[in-house]
Design an enzyme around this catalytic site. Structure first.
Site, short mmCIF file in Angstrom:
data_model
loop_
_atom_site.label_atom_id
_atom_site.label_comp_id
_atom_site.label_asym_id
_atom_site.label_seq_id
_atom_site.Cartn_x
_atom_site.Cartn_y
_atom_site.Cartn_z
N ASN A 165 0.84 -1.21 0.00
CA ASN A 165 0.00 0.00 0.00
C ASN A 165 0.87 1.27 0.00
O ASN A 165 0.42 2.34 -0.35
CB ASN A 165 -0.98 0.01 1.17
N GLU A 171 4.20 -2.98 1.97
CA GLU A 171 3.26 -2.43 2.95
C GLU A 171 3.97 -1.32 3.73
O GLU A 171 5.20 -1.35 3.92
CB GLU A 171 2.83 -3.61 3.86
N ASN A 173 4.44 -0.22 6.92
CA ASN A 173 5.33 -0.41 8.07
C ASN A 173 6.67 -1.03 7.66
O ASN A 173 7.72 -0.64 8.15
CB ASN A 173 4.66 -1.30 9.13
N HIS A 248 -6.31 -2.42 9.66
CA HIS A 248 -5.02 -3.12 9.69
C HIS A 248 -4.56 -3.39 11.13
O HIS A 248 -4.35 -4.53 11.53
CB HIS A 248 -3.95 -2.27 8.97
#
Ligand code: RIB
Ligand code: CA
Length: 318
Positions: A165, A171, A173, A248
Site C-alpha cells: 500500500n 506495505e 510499516n 489493519h
C-alpha cells in the site's frame, strides 16, 4: 482454570487505525496493557506520542498504562510518512477537539521499557507491533537474550502475497523501515505476521460501524470514535471507492486477543532492504527456494465476521 489477561506491550505510530487498535486493546479483558511504546511512522514521533496520550485520556483515564517515546527515525535510509492518510495531526485533523489535559510520556526510552517488560514478564509478554519495527529491532540488537523471552510478537506488516500500500510491492510499516523489519523477521522470535493479505479481506462496512457507535452510552468515547473513524472511512471512500475500511492495526490486536480470528501457516519469509522499487517487500517463500528466508507464522485467512464482532463489541462496550 481459565488463564488471566495476557500481559501486553503495544508499539505504535498513532495514526487513525492505531488509535482504533489502542482503544480495542485497552478495552479488552483478554489483555493487560502494561505499556505503550511509540515509534515514528505515519506521522512524526511527537505527534504519535500526543495521539497515544489522547486515546488514554478517553479510554483509560482512571488507570492509564505508561507511554514511552522511542525512535524518531528509521534504521533504514529515507523517512516515510502517511499524512495523506492520517492528516498532519495523525488523527484526521480532529486533535483540536481532544486537548491532552493531564497525561505525559515517561522519561525513559521505549527501547529500555521494551527490554524491561520482556524481562519482567519473561515467557508471557505479548508484544503487539502496529508501526515500523524500529523500536523492536533496536531492542533486539541491544538485549537479544531478554527479547527471546517474549511469548509472542504480533506484527501488523508486510503481505505474504508481495503486494503493498506504500508502493505496489511493500506495505507501509515494512516500507518505512525494511532493515528493522528484516531484523525482526529473521530474529527467530515467535512472530505472528498479520499482513495486508488478510487485513484487506476483512473490510468493516461504515454503516455497521456507525450503527454500533451510535448505540454507545459513553458520550465522550462515542464522539471520539466517530471523529477518528470518520476521516479514515472518508479516505477509503475517496481512494478506493468503498464505504468500508481495512482495520489493519485492530486485526493485529484481534489476533492477540482471539487467535482464532485468523488462520496461520509457518512460511519462510524475508524482507527486501535494497533501495530499489521493491524496498520493504515481504518475500514469502511458499515453495521454498529463498535461502535467507526464516519460517514465521503468517496469517493466511481471516474470519471477518468474528473479527468485526469482537472489535465492535470490545471497543463500543456492552
Ligand atoms: O499498512 C498499514 C500500516 O501502516 C498500519 O499500521 C497503519 O497505521 C500504518 O502504520
Ligand atoms: Ca500503525
Amino acid at each position: 482454570m481459565t488463564n488471566g489477561p495476557r500481559p501486553a506491550l503495544i508499539d505504535t505510530d498513532p495514526g487513525l487505525d492505531d488509535v482504533l487498535a489502542l482503544a480495542f486493546a485497552l478495552q479488552s479483558s483478554a489483555l493487560e496493557v502494561h505499556a505503550i511504546t511509540v515509534v515514528a511512522g505515519n506521522v512524526p514521533l511527537s505527534v504519535c506520542t500526543a495521539n497515544a496520550l489522547r486515546v488514554l485520556e478517553v479510554f483509560a483515564a482512571d488507570s492509564p498504562p505508561p507511554v514511552y517515546e522511542g525512535c524518531a527515525e528509521p534504521l533504514s535510509p529515507r523517512v516515510c510518512r502517511a499524512e495523506h492518510v492520517h492528516a498532519a495531526d495523525g488523527i484526521g485533523g480532529v486533535s483540536g477537539a481532544y486537548p491532552i489535559r493531564r497525561l505525559r510520556p515517561e522519561d525513559g526510552h521505549a527501547v529500555a521499557a521494551t527490554i524491561e517488560l520482556a524481562r519482567r514478564y519473561h515467557g508471557n509478554l505479548v508484544l503487539i507491533a502496529l508501526g515500523p519495527l524500529t523500536n523492536v529491532a533496536v531492542a533486539l540488537g541491544r538485549d537479544p537474550e531478554a527479547m527471546q523471552g517474549i511469548h509472542e510478537l504480533v506484527v501488523m506488516g508486510g503481505s505474504i502475497d508481495g503486494t503493498g500500500n506504500a508502493t505496489p510491492h511493500a506495505e507501509f510499516n515494512f516500507y518505512s523501515d525494511p532493515i528493522a523489519a528484516r531484523e525482526v523477521v529473521r530474529s527467530g522470535l515467535p512472530v505472528t505476521l498479520v499482513g495486508l493479505n488478510v487485513t484487506e479481506c476483512a473490510l468493516l462496512p461504515r454503516a455497521r460501524f456507525d450503527a454500533r457507535v451510535t448505540a454507545m452510552t459513553k458520550g465522550l468515547r462515542r464522539q471520539f470514535l466517530r471523529d477518528v473513524a470518520g476521516p479514515y472511512f472518508d479516505f477509503c471512500k475517496k481512494e478506493q471507492g468503498r464505504d468500508a475500511c481495512a482495520l489493519h492495526d485492530p486485526l493485529a490486536v484481534a489476533a492477540a486477543v482471539d487467535p482464532g480470528v485468523v488462520r496461520t501457516k509457518r512460511i519462510p519469509c524475508d524482507v527486501v532492504v535494497s533501495q530499489g522499487i521493491t524496498r520493504g517487500r515481504l518475500v514469502a517463500e511458499r515453495e521454498g527456494g529463498c535461502s535467507s528466508a526464516v519460517p514465521v507464522r503468517a496469517a493466511t485467512e481471516v474470519d471477518g465476521e468474528r473479527f468485526h464482532d469482537l472489535f465492535l463489541n470490545t471497543v463500543c462496550g456492552p
